[in-house]
Design a protein around this motif. Structure first.
Motif, short mmCIF file in Angstrom:
data_model
loop_
_atom_site.label_atom_id
_atom_site.label_comp_id
_atom_site.label_asym_id
_atom_site.label_seq_id
_atom_site.Cartn_x
_atom_site.Cartn_y
_atom_site.Cartn_z
N VAL A 14 55.38 85.44 83.17
CA VAL A 14 54.16 86.28 83.69
C VAL A 14 54.08 87.50 82.29
O VAL A 14 55.09 88.06 82.10
CB VAL A 14 55.06 86.97 84.40
N THR A 57 51.21 90.46 82.33
CA THR A 57 50.44 91.16 82.70
C THR A 57 49.54 92.10 81.94
O THR A 57 49.85 92.90 80.48
CB THR A 57 51.09 92.27 83.60
N CYS A 83 44.60 95.32 87.26
CA CYS A 83 45.74 94.78 86.25
C CYS A 83 45.68 93.09 86.01
O CYS A 83 45.01 93.05 87.60
CB CYS A 83 47.11 95.62 86.99
N THR A 96 46.98 89.67 86.80
CA THR A 96 48.57 88.87 85.76
C THR A 96 48.15 87.67 85.95
O THR A 96 47.49 86.75 86.33
CB THR A 96 49.55 88.88 87.40
#
Length: 446
Positions: A238, A240, A305, A307
């Motif tokens: 992940v 971001t 944001c 992701t």
């Protein structure tokens, strides 16, 4: 249609022109008539038809009538039109890339040359940095535009290998940091020290992450904050990219990924807003790796944001990313061949500033004369010149007593162009404007 004239299938204009009768006459003369054209349905709407008319003869050879088959080819015609359109788009994008990259080449050469001048005044050094950063932005826009064309036409092939995500992060930051520093952004990076193995195309993954970082820089006011965070989540990676910039309205959270679309909240950014390509391209590349890319925001003025999620590779993990520094290039005799005088002259000056012995030629005939006298070790060769192309020139260069290494140096950079130069025996393919690292690699003796 029973008992009625088959001319009812034809448009009024075709009936007035006598087309039904001519088709029957042609069938009698040739034994069969095959045609395509517009025909009418019962409700009067038009469709594209494929028609076959065959005369029906009696045993004694007398004409008794005609057998006629009409097929609706509307779908096939649309598919053909789409294929032709795709081919034209590919050709257009190739020419567009060439025409845009050619003038960028001498600009990059000149900027690199300025940066190497001794005792360059601070204002001039600052200006050279601005030129290089904005040039990188232009090159990225051109590459994104061409990549969109390849993606739309299904011509992007991912060159997968086992890599460490740290490689992607570092390569992306090399481009993003100078842009962030120019706008006084506080760019922070938080990532684990452990290896993060991914099976993917390094170039494409860097391109995707760069677009996210560049998007954050573009839409965050000077002095803002940008955070790049990388973490593991079970078998997923992940990443971001969070900023405190202009934010995105709820209705635009999906629209920002549409091609050539920008949210109203982000229109009119400091650098003109770009082309609306970067996020669409990034999502497509990430999804091509089996991942996902989503956007979140609390609304206009409250930051955003993005992701990015990717599957971690199984099996033995890739070792920690290593980055080898290339040793300084051994001085080489380099012949630059390009009919664009600015491109040739600036490249020659840049090569000389790097310690090489360089000479320029502005056409095929001049190049062959220079090569015979200069005996170059490396040749940077443009592919299209008024008095001959690079493919004929390389054939002559290979016949020299001491054949040089020859690199194509061209504004054409699609996969088909690279395959063509490889098949012609070029030692490499340099796409204008040539990046310093690519130039250094080409000049390293083997």
């Amino acid at each position: 249609m029973l008992g009625r004239d088959f001319a009812l299938f034809f448009t009024e204009a075709d009936r007035a022109a006598g087309l039904p009768g001519r088709e029957l006459q042609h069938a009698v003369q040739e034994g069969r008539a095959r045609t395509e054209g517009w025909r009418l349905r019962r409700d009067g709407s038009r469709f594209w038809a494929g028609v076959t008319i065959t005369p029906v003869l009696a045993d004694d050879g007398q004409l008794r009538g005609f057998a006629k088959v009409t097929r609706d080819l509307s779908v096939q015609r649309r598919l053909t039109a789409l294929e032709v359109s795709s081919q034209r788009m590919s050709a257009f994008l190739a020419v567009l890339g060439h025409e845009l990259r050619n003038p960028l080449a001498p600009i990059r050469n000149a900027a690199s040359l300025l940066r190497r001048l001794p005792e360059l005044p601070a204002p001039a050094l600052h200006s050279a940095g601005i030129i290089e950063r904005q040039l990188d932005h232009l090159v990225r826009l051109v590459d994104d535009l061409l990549d969109v064309g390849r993606i739309v036409t299904g011509k992007v092939v991912l060159q997968r290998r086992r890599l460490d995500w740290h490689e992607v992060v570092q390569a992306s930051l090399e481009v993003a940091r100078p842009l962030a520093q120019a706008r006084q952004h506080d760019l922070t990076v938080d990532q684990p020290d452990e290896p993060l193995p991914v099976d993917g195309d390094l170039t494409r993954l860097v391109q995707a992450l760069q677009n996210l970082l560049h998007n954050a820089v573009r839409y965050t006011a000077p002095g803002g904050r940008i955070a790049l965070v990388v973490r593991r989540d079970a078998d997923r990676l992940v990443t971001t990219v969070h900023d405190n910039g202009r934010g995105i309205a709820a209705a635009d959270l999906e629209r920002v990924f549409d091609l050539f679309v920008q949210a109203e909240a982000t229109a009119g950014s400091a650098d003109g807003g770009g082309l609306g390509i970067g996020l669409s391209l990034a999502r497509t590349l990430v999804e091509g790796h089996g991942g996902s890319l989503v956007a979140a925001s609390d609304g206009p003025g409250r930051g955003s944001c993005f992701t990015l999620r990717l599957p971690l590779a199984g099996g033995p993990q890739a070792g920690a990313a290593t980055h080898r520094r290339t040793a300084p290039a051994t001085p080489q005799r380099v012949l630059v061949i390009d009919d664009n005088h600015d491109s040739t002259d600036t490249m020659v000056e840049l090569l000389r500033s790097l310690g090489h012995q360089a000479l320029g030629a502005y056409g095929a005939a001049e190049a062959l004369q220079q090569a015979a006298a200069f005996v170059p070790e490396v040749v940077l060769l443009d592919l299209h010149m008024p008095d001959g192309d690079g493919f004929s020139v390389i054939a002559e260069l290979r016949r020299l007593p001491r054949p040089p290494r020859v690199f194509a140096m061209t504004g054409y950079g699609q996969q088909g162009d690279r395959r063509q130069t490889a098949a012609a025996g070029f030692d490499g393919h340099l796409t204008k404007p040539v990046a310093p690292a690519e130039l250094e690699a080409a000049l390293t003796p083997r």
